[in-house]
Write a protein that holds these residues in place. Structure first.
Motif, PDB file in Angstrom:
ATOM      1  N   TYR A 272      42.004  30.176 -16.007  1.00 38.08           N
ATOM      2  CA  TYR A 272      43.363  30.660 -16.156  1.00 38.08           C
ATOM      3  C   TYR A 272      43.951  30.234 -17.496  1.00 38.08           C
ATOM      4  CZ  TYR A 272      48.091  31.996 -15.023  1.00 38.08           C
ATOM      5  OH  TYR A 272      49.324  32.599 -15.039  1.00 38.08           O
ATOM      6  N   ALA A 329      50.264  27.394 -11.202  1.00 40.62           N
ATOM      7  CA  ALA A 329      50.582  28.602 -11.961  1.00 40.62           C
ATOM      8  C   ALA A 329      49.450  29.607 -11.952  1.00 40.62           C
ATOM      9  CB  ALA A 329      50.926  28.230 -13.401  1.00 40.62           C
ATOM     10  N   SER A 330      48.303  29.242 -11.460  1.00 41.09           N
ATOM     11  CA  SER A 330      47.164  30.153 -11.472  1.00 41.09           C
ATOM     12  C   SER A 330      47.339  31.249 -10.445  1.00 41.09           C
ATOM     13  CB  SER A 330      45.886  29.368 -11.182  1.00 41.09           C
ATOM     14  OG  SER A 330      44.834  30.251 -10.905  1.00 41.09           O
ATOM     15  N   LEU A 331      46.902  32.433 -10.801  1.00 40.73           N
ATOM     16  CA  LEU A 331      47.028  33.578  -9.902  1.00 40.73           C
ATOM     17  C   LEU A 331      46.359  33.322  -8.562  1.00 40.73           C
ATOM     18  CD1 LEU A 331      47.722  36.561  -9.311  1.00 40.73           C
ATOM     19  CD2 LEU A 331      45.598  37.175 -10.464  1.00 40.73           C
ATOM     20  N   ASN A 334      46.117  29.289  -4.701  1.00 41.99           N
ATOM     21  CA  ASN A 334      46.156  29.018  -3.263  1.00 41.99           C
ATOM     22  C   ASN A 334      44.963  29.614  -2.526  1.00 41.99           C
ATOM     23  OD1 ASN A 334      48.465  27.396  -2.667  1.00 41.99           O
ATOM     24  ND2 ASN A 334      49.742  29.108  -3.348  1.00 41.99           N
ATOM     25  N   LEU A 335      44.461  30.740  -3.003  1.00 44.34           N
ATOM     26  CA  LEU A 335      43.271  31.313  -2.367  1.00 44.34           C
ATOM     27  C   LEU A 335      42.080  30.385  -2.565  1.00 44.34           C
ATOM     28  CD1 LEU A 335      43.665  35.060  -3.408  1.00 44.34           C
ATOM     29  CD2 LEU A 335      44.499  33.901  -1.360  1.00 44.34           C
ATOM     30  N   TYR A 353      40.386  38.881 -11.749  1.00 43.18           N
ATOM     31  CA  TYR A 353      41.437  39.633 -12.425  1.00 43.18           C
ATOM     32  C   TYR A 353      41.617  39.122 -13.852  1.00 43.18           C
ATOM     33  CZ  TYR A 353      42.842  41.453  -7.856  1.00 43.18           C
ATOM     34  OH  TYR A 353      42.863  42.077  -6.636  1.00 43.18           O
ATOM     35  N   LEU A 355      44.620  39.167 -16.799  1.00 43.14           N
ATOM     36  CA  LEU A 355      45.990  39.471 -17.183  1.00 43.14           C
ATOM     37  C   LEU A 355      46.167  39.114 -18.647  1.00 43.14           C
ATOM     38  CD1 LEU A 355      46.068  37.925 -14.141  1.00 43.14           C
ATOM     39  CD2 LEU A 355      48.406  38.748 -14.289  1.00 43.14           C
ATOM     40  N   SER A 356      47.043  39.813 -19.322  1.00 41.90           N
ATOM     41  CA  SER A 356      47.292  39.470 -20.719  1.00 41.90           C
ATOM     42  C   SER A 356      48.752  39.713 -21.049  1.00 41.90           C
ATOM     43  CB  SER A 356      46.389  40.293 -21.646  1.00 41.90           C
ATOM     44  OG  SER A 356      46.735  41.658 -21.610  1.00 41.90           O
ATOM     45  N   THR A 366      53.916  40.075 -18.512  1.00 40.05           N
ATOM     46  CA  THR A 366      52.460  40.111 -18.428  1.00 40.05           C
ATOM     47  C   THR A 366      52.005  41.434 -17.840  1.00 40.05           C
ATOM     48  OG1 THR A 366      52.427  37.723 -18.078  1.00 40.05           O
ATOM     49  CG2 THR A 366      50.444  38.933 -17.461  1.00 40.05           C
ATOM     50  N   PHE A 368      48.624  43.500 -16.084  1.00 37.56           N
ATOM     51  CA  PHE A 368      47.254  43.450 -15.615  1.00 37.56           C
ATOM     52  C   PHE A 368      46.385  44.203 -16.624  1.00 37.56           C
ATOM     53  CE2 PHE A 368      48.654  42.215 -11.373  1.00 37.56           C
ATOM     54  CZ  PHE A 368      47.649  41.328 -11.040  1.00 37.56           C
ATOM     55  N   ALA A 369      45.347  43.533 -17.095  1.00 40.08           N
ATOM     56  CA  ALA A 369      44.420  44.197 -18.014  1.00 40.08           C
ATOM     57  C   ALA A 369      43.287  44.870 -17.238  1.00 40.08           C
ATOM     58  CB  ALA A 369      43.845  43.182 -18.999  1.00 40.08           C
TER      59      ALA A 369
ATOM     60  N   PHE B 317      52.523  33.355  -6.197  1.00 36.68           N
ATOM     61  CA  PHE B 317      52.241  33.188  -7.626  1.00 36.68           C
ATOM     62  C   PHE B 317      53.536  33.396  -8.402  1.00 36.68           C
ATOM     63  CE2 PHE B 317      50.476  35.421 -11.544  1.00 36.68           C
ATOM     64  CZ  PHE B 317      50.189  34.239 -12.203  1.00 36.68           C
ATOM     65  N   ASP B 322      56.741  37.886 -13.639  1.00 33.40           N
ATOM     66  CA  ASP B 322      56.700  38.362 -15.022  1.00 33.40           C
ATOM     67  C   ASP B 322      55.709  39.499 -15.213  1.00 33.40           C
ATOM     68  OD1 ASP B 322      58.543  36.400 -15.734  1.00 33.40           O
ATOM     69  OD2 ASP B 322      56.946  34.917 -16.009  1.00 33.40           O
ATOM     70  N   VAL B 347      42.077  31.270   4.543  1.00 32.43           N
ATOM     71  CA  VAL B 347      42.536  32.515   3.925  1.00 32.43           C
ATOM     72  C   VAL B 347      42.132  33.623   4.886  1.00 32.43           C
ATOM     73  CG1 VAL B 347      42.399  34.027   1.922  1.00 32.43           C
ATOM     74  CG2 VAL B 347      42.187  31.552   1.624  1.00 32.43           C
TER      75      VAL B 347
END
Lengths: 421, 396
Positions: A272, A329-331, A334-335, A353, A355-356, A366, A368-369, B317, B322, B347
């Protein structure tokens, strides 16, 4: 799609040769050049393999334009058209063009005055009213191995091995590099092989969906170096999408003499991003995302760090993956945190995934790339390296699940699974 | 997946009629249609404080997506047990089946024990007195999705709260109360109530569903609600995790009128924009763990290991706020994934038919199209202040 596992490799040269062969056979790459005895200039680098340059054309076509005429400009062809102004080193594709001799797919553009031109060094046929497709470009990937003898505070004294990949949108006029100088579109990542400089290795594992190439080198028994390059599966239609990323985990406890995995600040493959500033020379991941203004310099690149300073690169563009980072802060934090399931001992295969951000266009926001094909994150608490899960996904730890921290960093239950198709 | 788009219901009772029609006669293929186990007007006028008029209770059962309908060829008395004969798939021990159109005269616990077979398959059922329909059909691989809906009206401060109450269960017992069906959230914890805030005047609605779940979306004036129940898509085999049930309302506690502008009137995907406490103390979404415990499900940054609540990815998240649309102004959808720190951390799987999306450059009730499929964009009831608080309902 293809994969090849447990390839016998004796040294780094054979590792790179196998990557090149695999990428050209299965993923549409071209071996652009191989340069023996290339000089890798830097404060602490010493190349000991040939430099292999892979290339691949990105055909993110933006527009099609008619060629109005073709004239002979000495030994080269001059194509005339009314369309966008092309810049030096822009890459275009001629559609339905008759080529009588060797054709290397490259066109070099000259300056214009009213009418735009581009020139080519090929001998062409009689079709002088074809079309060309704008928006295409060629990306180059430079593969080589070297040694790194010193780095401030983060590696032990003495040499450690390093498998490197640089991604560039132009072929440089010189193959000499200097790690400490930014000079155009040259972005490098590397995965450490620690004390094993040049083999032997336990085996090489390669995976591809046809666009992304994943390299997993078993440096020692159940200790892995990982590198990935190619193109993301994009969400939406946009120009760019090439990436390089590697397991650039080399943190070293200077006082105690062992490697460690600092979850907040290490820059792992598909991570991340690091929480603290890191220098360009040890960043792990780059994504090509042309920006505004399209300066074709480093602003076209998204970096895998939250902050970047001191070397001319700012936080104007950042890339994030849904791979490992031990922070809220990571997408996928929690998973990852709540895997594997206690009711069936299975761990979710988390899509990778991408993101940029682009501070020029959308400050603070941000996009999704896309996602990286054929690789997913998973928790390997209940798995062993090289186990197969979900029919055809092979599991690896980021570096090593357990073992000797004096040999390589221990990354515990953080794993990646690559698709075996 | 069947859906009904943008129709009008005259009030919350008419909406219930229309949902029953959708689930029992509209859904295709036919073996995914639900059945009404019970539909009664309850004369009890004191179920809810300040209740207006009667209530109506509807008990629905979904067959399960993988259900296969097989004809029963005969029923014999096997020493007090019923033995059903059929030629069809081999039914495994502990596998559950559902009898279609079967007359049950007494207690029915919905559990069938399968005996071994030699050539022909049999299954046995105990403790029921069955009727004369000996040539019906049964569904194998069925999961007994049971959803209960109670239409009611309450005199509230802001006007009449014309609502539904919802519960889910693993089976149906006629003698049990609405909230106390076997394995329901309420039976685990009497605080586990779940409501949908509707209206006694006309409004627009959408239905999406199949044999495993349904969603109801409504547009009442300027607010949009989304609620439903059934099975999510579990990260597990049926044998590992039977009854992967969820129940999602948009209001809690009782008496919440559709126009209430506080966190008690939030869709399941809504979260507070400042402290991530989405529904105040009373979220109206529940996810069932395999041991039968129902996890109150929040839209927050996630529980701690050992907590008895669940959360929803990707709402956990923070930076999702954003995330805007894609570079070409198209949209990315993500599945909602419930997870928890309960029982060692898990999960669970993915909600089907509903997806997280950014609200950037789009308005509620707009339709976005991805790969030729339309998605209806819904806001969090009345709250549009966060980019996280939007959901895409698949109209396919």
């Amino acid at each position: 799609m293809a994969f090849s596992e447990d390839i016998a490799v004796t040294d780094m040269q054979s590792v790179i040769d196998n990557i090149v062969s695999f990428a050209t056979t299965n993923a549409g790459f071209t071996l652009h050049n191989t340069i023996a005895n290339a000089i890798i200039v830097g404060t602490d680098s010493d190349a000991y393999t040939d430099l292999s340059i892979l290339s691949k054309v990105n055909q993110d076509i933006t527009s099609e334009y008619a060629i109005s005429s073709v004239t002979d400009n000495g030994v080269i062809a001059r194509f005339n058209f009314t369309g966008p102004t092309l810049e030096v080193d822009d890459f275009v594709i001629v559609e339905d063009f008759v080529v009588n001799t060797a054709y290397n797919g490259e066109f070099y553009v000259t300056a214009t005055d009213g009418t735009t031109y581009f020139e080519t060094g090929v001998s062409f046929g009689s079709n002088e009213t074809g079309n060309f497709l704008d928006g295409a470009y060629k990306m180059y990937y430079y593969l080589y191995a070297d040694t790194v003898s010193t780095e401030p505070d983060d590696v032990p004294a003495g040499d450690i091995g390093s498998l490197n990949c640089r991604m560039m949108i132009t072929e440089p006029t010189s193959i000499n590099f200097n790690d400490n100088t930014i000079n155009g579109q040259r972005y490098k990542t590397r995965t450490s092989t620690w004390g094993n400089l040049d083999g032997g290795f336990n085996g090489l594992n390669l995976y591809t969906d046809g666009n992304a190439v994943h390299v997993v080198l078993e440096v020692y028994d159940n200790v892995f170096a990982q590198l990935s390059f190619g193109k993301v599966d994009k969400l939406g239609s946009w120009i760019g999408g090439e990436y390089v990323t590697a397991n650039n985990i080399r943190d070293y406890d200077v006082d105690n003499g062992f490697y460690f995995f600092d979850p907040e600040n290490s820059i792992a493959i598909f991570s991340y991003g690091a929480a603290e500033e890191v220098s360009l020379s040890i960043s792990s991941s780059y994504l090509y995302r042309p920006s505004t203004p399209p300066t074709k310099d480093f602003y076209d690149w998204a970096l895998s760090v939250d902050e970047f300073s001191g070397t001319g690169v700012s936080e104007d563009q950042i890339v994030f993956f849904s791979g490992y980072r031990f922070a809220t802060a990571s997408l996928s934090f929690n998973l990852q945190r709540f895997s594997p399931n206690t009711f069936n001992q299975r761990a979710m295969l988390i899509p990778m995934y991408v993101l940029s951000t682009d501070e020029f266009i959308n400050p603070g926001q941000t996009n999704f790339a896309g996602f990286i094909p054929s690789v997913k994150y998973l928790d390997i608490e209940l798995l062993n390296p090289k186990d197969i899960v979900d029919v055809n996904w092979r599991v690896y730890p980021y570096c090593s699940k357990e073992g000797d921290p004096f040999t390589a960093p221990i990354t515990a239950n953080h794993g990646l699974a690559y698709r075996r198709v | 997946m069947p859906f009904v788009a943008a129709q009008t219901a005259t009030d919350h009772d008419d909406l219930l009629d229309k949902l029953i029609t959708f689930l029992t006669t509209t859904i295709t293929p036919t073996n995914e249609r639900w059945v009404v186990l019970k539909d009664v007007i309850n004369p009890d006028t004191e179920i809810y404080t300040n209740q207006i008029g009667t209530t109506r209770e509807v008990y629905l059962r979904g067959p399960g997506l993988s259900a296969t309908e097989t004809a029963i060829t005969g029923v014999t008395d096997n020493g007090g047990l019923a033995r059903f004969a059929f030629t069809g798939p081999t039914v495994e021990l502990d596998q559950e089946v559902v009898i279609k159109d079967f007359v049950v005269n007494t207690d029915y616990n919905g559990v069938y024990s399968i005996t071994a077979t030699d050539g022909t398959s049999y299954f046995e059922v105990s403790s029921i007195d069955f009727g004369s329909d000996e040539t019906g059909a049964f569904y194998t691989n069925a999961d007994s999705i049971n959803i209960q809906i109670r239409r009611h009206s309450i005199s509230a401060v802001a006007g009449t709260a014309a609502n539904w109450e919802l519960q889910a269960s693993t089976s149906f017992l006629d003698v049990n109360d609405f909230r106390e069906q076997p394995g329901s959230p309420y039976s685990v914890d009497t605080d586990n109530t779940c409501f949908a805030s509707l209206s006694n005047e006309s409004f627009t609605y959408w239905f999406v569903g199949n044999g495993r779940y349904f969603w109801v979306a409504t547009s009442i004036s300027t607010v949009t609600t989304l609620f439903g129940g059934g099975f999510y898509l579990p990260y597990a085999l049926t044998s590992e995790f039977p009854f992967p049930l969820f129940l999602a309302g948009n209001a809690r506690p009782e008496g919440i009128r559709w126009n209430i502008g506080t966190a008690v009137n939030y869709n399941f995907f809504g979260q507070d924009t400042t402290d991530l406490d989405p529904h105040g103390p009373t979220p109206a979404m529940f996810v069932r763990h395999v041991d039968g415990f129902w996890l109150v499900t929040y839209c927050d940054t996630g529980p701690s290991l050992g907590d008895t609540t669940a959360s929803l990815w990707p709402c956990d998240f923070l930076d999702a706020r954003d995330i805007i649309d894609n570079q070409d102004n198209s949209y990315t959808l993500l599945p909602y994934i419930p997870f928890s720190g309960y029982s060692g951390g898990n999960v669970y799987g993915e909600l089907d038919g509903v997806y997280w999306t950014t609200f950037f450059n789009i308005a509620a009730l707009d339709t976005i199209q991805i790969n030729s499929t339309d998605y209806l964009v819904l806001q969090n009831v009345w709250d549009t202040t966060s980019n996280i608080d939007f959901c895409a309902l698949r109209l396919e």
